[in-house]
Design an enzyme around this catalytic site. Sequence first.
Site, mmCIF file in Angstrom:
data_model
loop_
_atom_site.group_PDB
_atom_site.id
_atom_site.type_symbol
_atom_site.label_atom_id
_atom_site.label_comp_id
_atom_site.label_asym_id
_atom_site.label_seq_id
_atom_site.Cartn_x
_atom_site.Cartn_y
_atom_site.Cartn_z
ATOM 1 N N GLU A 163 0.886 -1.175 0.000
ATOM 2 C CA GLU A 163 0.000 0.000 0.000
ATOM 3 C C GLU A 163 0.911 1.208 0.000
ATOM 4 O OE1 GLU A 163 -1.867 3.006 0.527
ATOM 5 O OE2 GLU A 163 -2.084 2.467 2.639
ATOM 6 N N GLU A 165 4.215 13.073 -4.941
ATOM 7 C CA GLU A 165 3.563 13.026 -3.627
ATOM 8 C C GLU A 165 4.319 13.935 -2.651
ATOM 9 O OE1 GLU A 165 3.692 9.434 -1.185
ATOM 10 O OE2 GLU A 165 1.554 9.696 -0.762
HETATM 11 O O1 TXE Z 1 8.681 5.967 4.123
HETATM 12 P P1 TXE Z 1 9.308 4.543 4.002
HETATM 13 P P2 TXE Z 1 9.396 7.341 4.451
HETATM 14 C C1 TXE Z 1 5.396 8.374 1.395
HETATM 15 C C2 TXE Z 1 5.500 9.876 1.560
HETATM 16 C C3 TXE Z 1 6.815 10.046 2.194
HETATM 17 C C4 TXE Z 1 7.613 8.985 1.486
HETATM 18 C C5 TXE Z 1 8.824 8.514 2.220
HETATM 19 O O2 TXE Z 1 5.501 10.489 0.301
HETATM 20 O O3 TXE Z 1 7.352 11.311 1.980
HETATM 21 O O4 TXE Z 1 6.708 7.907 1.379
HETATM 22 O O5 TXE Z 1 8.508 8.301 3.584
HETATM 23 C C6 TXE Z 1 10.382 0.804 6.256
HETATM 24 N N1 TXE Z 1 13.102 -2.685 3.661
HETATM 25 N N2 TXE Z 1 4.664 7.720 2.456
HETATM 26 O O6 TXE Z 1 10.789 7.384 3.911
HETATM 27 O O7 TXE Z 1 10.790 4.622 3.999
HETATM 28 C C7 TXE Z 1 10.525 1.978 7.180
HETATM 29 O O8 TXE Z 1 11.435 1.698 8.219
HETATM 30 C C8 TXE Z 1 12.069 -2.867 4.490
HETATM 31 C C9 TXE Z 1 3.342 7.277 2.132
HETATM 32 O O9 TXE Z 1 9.235 7.600 5.871
HETATM 33 O O10 TXE Z 1 8.642 3.894 2.857
HETATM 34 C C10 TXE Z 1 9.088 2.143 7.649
HETATM 35 O O11 TXE Z 1 8.793 1.188 8.660
HETATM 36 N N3 TXE Z 1 11.446 -1.839 5.101
HETATM 37 C C11 TXE Z 1 2.864 6.254 3.103
HETATM 38 C C12 TXE Z 1 8.295 1.819 6.383
HETATM 39 O O12 TXE Z 1 9.186 1.078 5.551
HETATM 40 C C13 TXE Z 1 11.870 -0.590 4.837
HETATM 41 C C14 TXE Z 1 3.142 6.558 4.526
HETATM 42 C C15 TXE Z 1 7.820 3.036 5.607
HETATM 43 O O13 TXE Z 1 8.887 3.908 5.394
HETATM 44 C C16 TXE Z 1 12.948 -0.363 3.957
HETATM 45 C C17 TXE Z 1 4.498 6.993 4.727
HETATM 46 C C18 TXE Z 1 13.583 -1.475 3.356
HETATM 47 N N4 TXE Z 1 14.619 -1.353 2.529
HETATM 48 C C19 TXE Z 1 5.180 7.585 3.706
HETATM 49 N N5 TXE Z 1 13.150 0.984 3.893
HETATM 50 C C20 TXE Z 1 1.429 5.804 2.902
HETATM 51 N N6 TXE Z 1 1.180 5.090 1.821
HETATM 52 O O14 TXE Z 1 0.568 6.023 3.740
HETATM 53 C C21 TXE Z 1 12.245 1.564 4.700
HETATM 54 N N7 TXE Z 1 11.463 0.619 5.287
#
Ligand code: TXE
Length: 481
Positions: free
Chosen positions: A249, A384
């Site tokens: 998602e 986004e």
């Molecule tokens: O999210 P990440 P970030 C979008 C929003 C934001 C951007 C980046 O645009 O600016 O994503 O946000 C874990 N292997 N959304 O960097 O990194 C991480 O530790 C496994 C939309 O904060 O995607 C966290 O638990 N896991 C979104 C989770 O992934 C990994 C909500 C989400 O973090 C990983 C948040 C890896 N290699 C941000 N790298 C929505 N759809 O609601 C990171 N994580």
Amino acid sequence: MNKIQNYINGKFENPIHGVYIDNYNPSIGEIYGQIPNSSKEDVEKAYQAAADAFPAWSNTTLDERSKILSKIANLIIEKIDVLAAAESKDNGKPISLAKAVDIPRAASNFQFFANAITQFSSEAHESVGLNAVNFTLRQPLGVVGCISPWNLPLYLFTWKIAPAIASGNCVVAKPSEITPITAYFLGEICNEAGLPKGVLNIVHGLGTTTGQAIVEHPNIKAISFTGGTKTGAHIAKVAAPMFKKLSLELGGKNPNIIFADCDYDDMLQTTVRSSFANQGQICLCGSRILVEETIYEKFKEDFIKKVSELKVGNPSENTTDIGALVSKQHLEKVKSYIDISENEGGKILFGGNKVVVSGNENGYYLQPTIIEVQDNNCRLNQEEIFGPVVTLMSFKTDEEALTLANGVKYGLSTTLWTNNLNRTMQFSKQLQTGIVWVNTWMLRDLRTPFGGAKESGVGREGGFEALRFFTEPKNVCIKYD
Ligand code: TXE
């Protein structure tokens, strides 16, 4: 300073290598605790606990599982004040929002799947004329991984964990390293509710270390992930050669399409909410507002007036509408989009600046920001931003509105404001999104499929879709004489 621990096999434990990372309170911009940066070895330990718990848990009666999930739900509600305060402090969101939405929804996730699992069924097919009957056995996958983001911390963490354990799996879960606190409390609640040890294991840490170790683990059978699109693509790349089941998602750039024939007052009020709730940090927020030309000027004036009345302030005050953004890094990212608005042909109609909140001078506050744009291809409309920033654009015809709405790489949700039934049906069929809200926003029924099209994700959560994801269908064909 608070130091939280991992929750493995029903116990709270320090990370094996003793490595911690800082946790910030975004409303004051200061470190207020530390969390483990769990290693591969910690994830392995969590996996072992889950694997050991699986045979017994997957054979626990549905009634028993359902009772434990209900108990977790009740305990979350009993502790709502503590949990809401913790969520607000960790994330920067207004405490009123945490209390009205985040924590009640976390409880509903458990209660919903406590009920759903007792109603879940599988198909049977009589092969007429062949003297055979087929039925589908739906069995839990084993140990599964749940990885969640920072915007709705306990809400999204439990949205994955509840269906996973309801359907008999054991879980290794990782909350966002930016907002780990309520996940920590969930471990205590699970013990209090009598969830057998090892059924849920919570490891804290960075995505690139702890998250990566979960995704790479050869025996973790499925990954349910919510987060950024870039991270989702990376996870898919790692998991695909291992043939893991994936539910992703991801991001959104959702249109809010407003026609002149809508219920104007309701639309205006809801649009303020769909634009700026949780500082605009909800994947479902409508960040591109498309307005029919005949009411564009009126809408612009009324919207600016309403938005100017929103109070940006200390999240722990009940009168605050807009709290702090989640981190300094995220604040800078959101602000960088405001800074390029002129170059992208945009005109800032309201906001655009950081806010200094008295007493919380180092917190990460930003004004709700409205930018008028001319071209759907500008970066402000294509990327986004995930903060309190919306764009406004006008359109003349239904066709134009539809082209604008679909003209992005994302496809999570759309809000449509109209009282025309034919238009509602035509748009519902032609919008390239996973969710269409008509004359409402974020009205959630947990039975419905939830997820996005295009680069907003793969698979659906919610209702029986989630229970299907967390089970493997096996066809059993019995021949008889
Ligand atoms: O999210 P990440 P970030 C979008 C929003 C934001 C951007 C980046 O645009 O600016 O994503 O946000 C874990 N292997 N959304 O960097 O990194 C991480 O530790 C496994 C939309 O904060 O995607 C966290 O638990 N896991 C979104 C989770 O992934 C990994 C909500 C989400 O973090 C990983 C948040 C890896 N290699 C941000 N790298 C929505 N759809 O609601 C990171 N994580």
